[in-house]
Design an enzyme around this catalytic site. Sequence first.
Site, mmCIF file in Angstrom:
data_model
loop_
_atom_site.group_PDB
_atom_site.id
_atom_site.type_symbol
_atom_site.label_atom_id
_atom_site.label_comp_id
_atom_site.label_asym_id
_atom_site.label_seq_id
_atom_site.Cartn_x
_atom_site.Cartn_y
_atom_site.Cartn_z
ATOM 1 C CE LYS A 108 61.677 -29.716 3.055
ATOM 2 N NZ LYS A 108 60.663 -30.498 2.404
ATOM 3 N NE ARG A 109 53.936 -26.628 6.958
ATOM 4 C CZ ARG A 109 53.780 -27.620 7.836
ATOM 5 N NH1 ARG A 109 53.692 -27.370 9.133
ATOM 6 N NH2 ARG A 109 53.680 -28.865 7.422
ATOM 7 C CE LYS B 246 57.359 -29.538 6.614
ATOM 8 N NZ LYS B 246 57.133 -30.070 5.252
ATOM 9 C CB THR C 87 54.075 -30.257 -3.129
ATOM 10 O OG1 THR C 87 54.058 -29.205 -2.157
ATOM 11 C CG2 THR C 87 52.821 -31.106 -3.013
ATOM 12 C CE LYS D 92 55.984 -26.313 -4.633
ATOM 13 N NZ LYS D 92 55.947 -25.577 -3.335
HETATM 14 C C1 LIG Z 1 55.691 -25.969 -2.127
HETATM 15 C C2 LIG Z 1 55.715 -25.073 -0.973
HETATM 16 C C3 LIG Z 1 55.654 -25.603 0.321
HETATM 17 C C4 LIG Z 1 55.622 -27.089 0.591
HETATM 18 O O1 LIG Z 1 56.950 -27.548 0.709
HETATM 19 P P1 LIG Z 1 57.275 -28.998 1.284
HETATM 20 O O2 LIG Z 1 58.735 -29.142 1.032
HETATM 21 O O3 LIG Z 1 56.476 -29.970 0.496
HETATM 22 O O4 LIG Z 1 56.926 -28.994 2.706
HETATM 23 C C5 LIG Z 1 55.684 -24.740 1.383
HETATM 24 N N1 LIG Z 1 55.760 -23.400 1.204
HETATM 25 C C6 LIG Z 1 55.823 -22.858 -0.022
HETATM 26 C C7 LIG Z 1 55.927 -21.381 -0.157
HETATM 27 C C8 LIG Z 1 55.800 -23.668 -1.154
HETATM 28 O O5 LIG Z 1 55.857 -23.117 -2.375
#
Ligand SMILES: *Cc1c(COP(=O)(O)O)cnc(C)c1O
Length: 745
Positions: A480-481, A486, A588, A592
């Site tokens: 994630k970022r 986080k 999100t 996944k």
């Molecule tokens: C889904 C996705 C995110 C979002 O990730 P989070 O864990 O919800 O912050 C960020 N970057 C990419 C490339 C993603 O596919």
Amino acid sequence: MNGFLEELERLEVAGKDAVTLYNEISALAMREAEGKISRRPERTAYYLSVEFLIGRSFYNNLMELGVLGETARILANKGVDINVFEEIEDAALGNGGLGRLAACFLDSAAALGLPLYGYGIRYRYGLFKQEIKDGFQVELPDDWQKYGDPWSIRRDGEKREIVFADYTATAVPYDIPIIGKRVNTLRLFQAEGSAEAEKISEYLYPADDTEEGKLLRLRQEYFFSAAAMGELVERHVKRYGRTFENFPKYNTVQLNDTHPVIAIAELIRLLTKEYNVTFPKAVQIVKQTFNYTNHTILPEALECWREELVRKILPDIADIFLKIAVMQENELKTIGYSAEEIDEMAIYRNEVFSMANLAVYIATAVNGVAALHTDILKRSLFRTAYRKFPQKFQNKTNGITKRRWLMLANPELSALIDGAIGTGWREARADHGKLLPRVKELWEAFYEVKEEKKKQLFAYIAEKEGVVIPEHFLVFAQVKRLHEYKRQLMTAFAILEIYYLLKENKLPDFRPSVFVFGAKSAPAYLRAKGIIKFINEIADLVNGDEAVNGLLRVVFVQNYNVSYAEKIVAGSDVSLQVSTAGLEASGTGNMKFMMNGAVTCGTMDGANVEIVEHAGEENNYIFGARVEDVEALKESGYDPNALLEENPLHRRAVSALVDGTFSDGGTGYFKELYDSLTVGASWHKPDHYFVIYDLKDYVDTLLRINRDSADKASFAIKQLTNTALSSYFSSDRTILEYARDIWEI
Ligand SMILES: *Cc1c(COP(=O)(O)O)cnc(C)c1O
């Protein structure tokens, strides 16, 4: 027989390189898609977003056209492996979750046959490409069109002039077909004209630490919002004449976060200046047209524009902002709001315009992106507005498209589901809940699938990163970022503690595990860059220690993006979602992983709350402070130093930042991180994100997961149960809710 496949059969491949073939095959597919672009119905929904994190289109589009499998077969017959196109494209016209959500939403709407059209910016350079050199992040420009852009259609006939006080830019539309039951489009505008004008669409998020940078940001937001509004009004006038009472009947606009909020003022400007609509009437119209999605409560992300700045390049817009502010203030006074309450909801205060307050005032519907987040909006960020307009506030829990994130990313698991419950679940409106009663008998088959996806992931990581992960390792992933909230830093400390325990033989039954990180840091966010370096230092220590590396490994993958995510979510066992409670609006990534059969190790934050509601706390691992705990800690005065005193293991892990265990190459990053935890830094109290507070519970939970995984059957059943109960997190469900409750399409 499908025209595309016939042409593909005829395609000459000899002597052509991958890029040429990629462009030729894409062009064939585009011809197919373009012919199918749907007519806009009378009532249409528009999605305005500065980010669309599309990822790779090639495989996804072939899948949506229903020809992916056949294409692979035909190419294989010609001696071409369909995977050779993997390195060619990955449009990263976004940063993270917010942009990826926009892409998932367009995909779902098309799949459901709903008319939802995206509007955004066609950045010349997407989010930077990341390399890790010496453990540090290095940023390279993302020249995503280097090999062409076969998935866009330039529409020169539909250009539009966007006027700023100092110059004019031409907005040239590029349409990207979004293929499904309907074929909708994502229209991205490219800025052309003078060299100055071109800068507007050059970079995603130009550095805005200077006045110049801030202006450019504002120009970007106005540029695409105005282009979109110009188009909507023009289309309306063509169809219905110069009458606008019926504008909201045919147009509904969703504002993805505050960036496009300026569209509200632009629509008022167009109606009042060019079509002689009165101001109050125009406000009536925009109030029925716009809806706003909030994505964060972090104060630094709630956009505010200084009046002076707006006035400099968009004087009419500044006037309109002011007029709306006055109108709102009068309205609130009339109904007896106190000065304090009015202040809280103010659109204009201290010579600054608040985009969030403007959006809340105007929008018909304001939504949060997970149940907990929406509650927090009602309770804190927008509490006064909520009291006045409770009917505006709604929750729309985010989702992800199962087509990209399950069918495309994990054909093996999809086939397993097909085998168990038939292929009906693949339809947009269907779900795969019928898998639930079968999970016990399917655990071994699922285990095999997971092992296969791990093998694929490990091979890819070995090739890309040069880091070898032995077979069968349990995979914990945090991708994630990079942001302090986080808490990648908390995972780093947890790994260090586990490492120390292993060194002292205190974890006799520890099962071999790898921690996979992927994250980009904003270029100017030095603390985040320090965390990347710290993780990489830990990786070097752990991976290089022969006494431990048979049990524990750490890898930080470079350039985490959508395509990498597709591989990681499919090949992981444990999804790390450990944000400080109350700060991750939804997430999100968590969805996944869940859909691909990983257990969540997370805090009660964002959509994690709903994930465990659906899949059961017993099938996931929840730990750490809850929102109420965090609030209480803030009240009572939390002192991380006391916890460090009490717990020598924490002390040791945190001190590793400054005691010479690791080197930050003389940047001072590590000392700064250490200080932020122990003495506070800039405007924050020490350990603002409660990393040390949650660390003990986190390590215990990771070790519990590690132990539980020893029982292969029960662990695989937990994982597959998550898949079985993940349908709620399909963005098809989310979009159906938007369509029903907000857009009425
Ligand atoms: C889904 C996705 C995110 C979002 O990730 P989070 O864990 O919800 O912050 C960020 N970057 C990419 C490339 C993603 O596919």
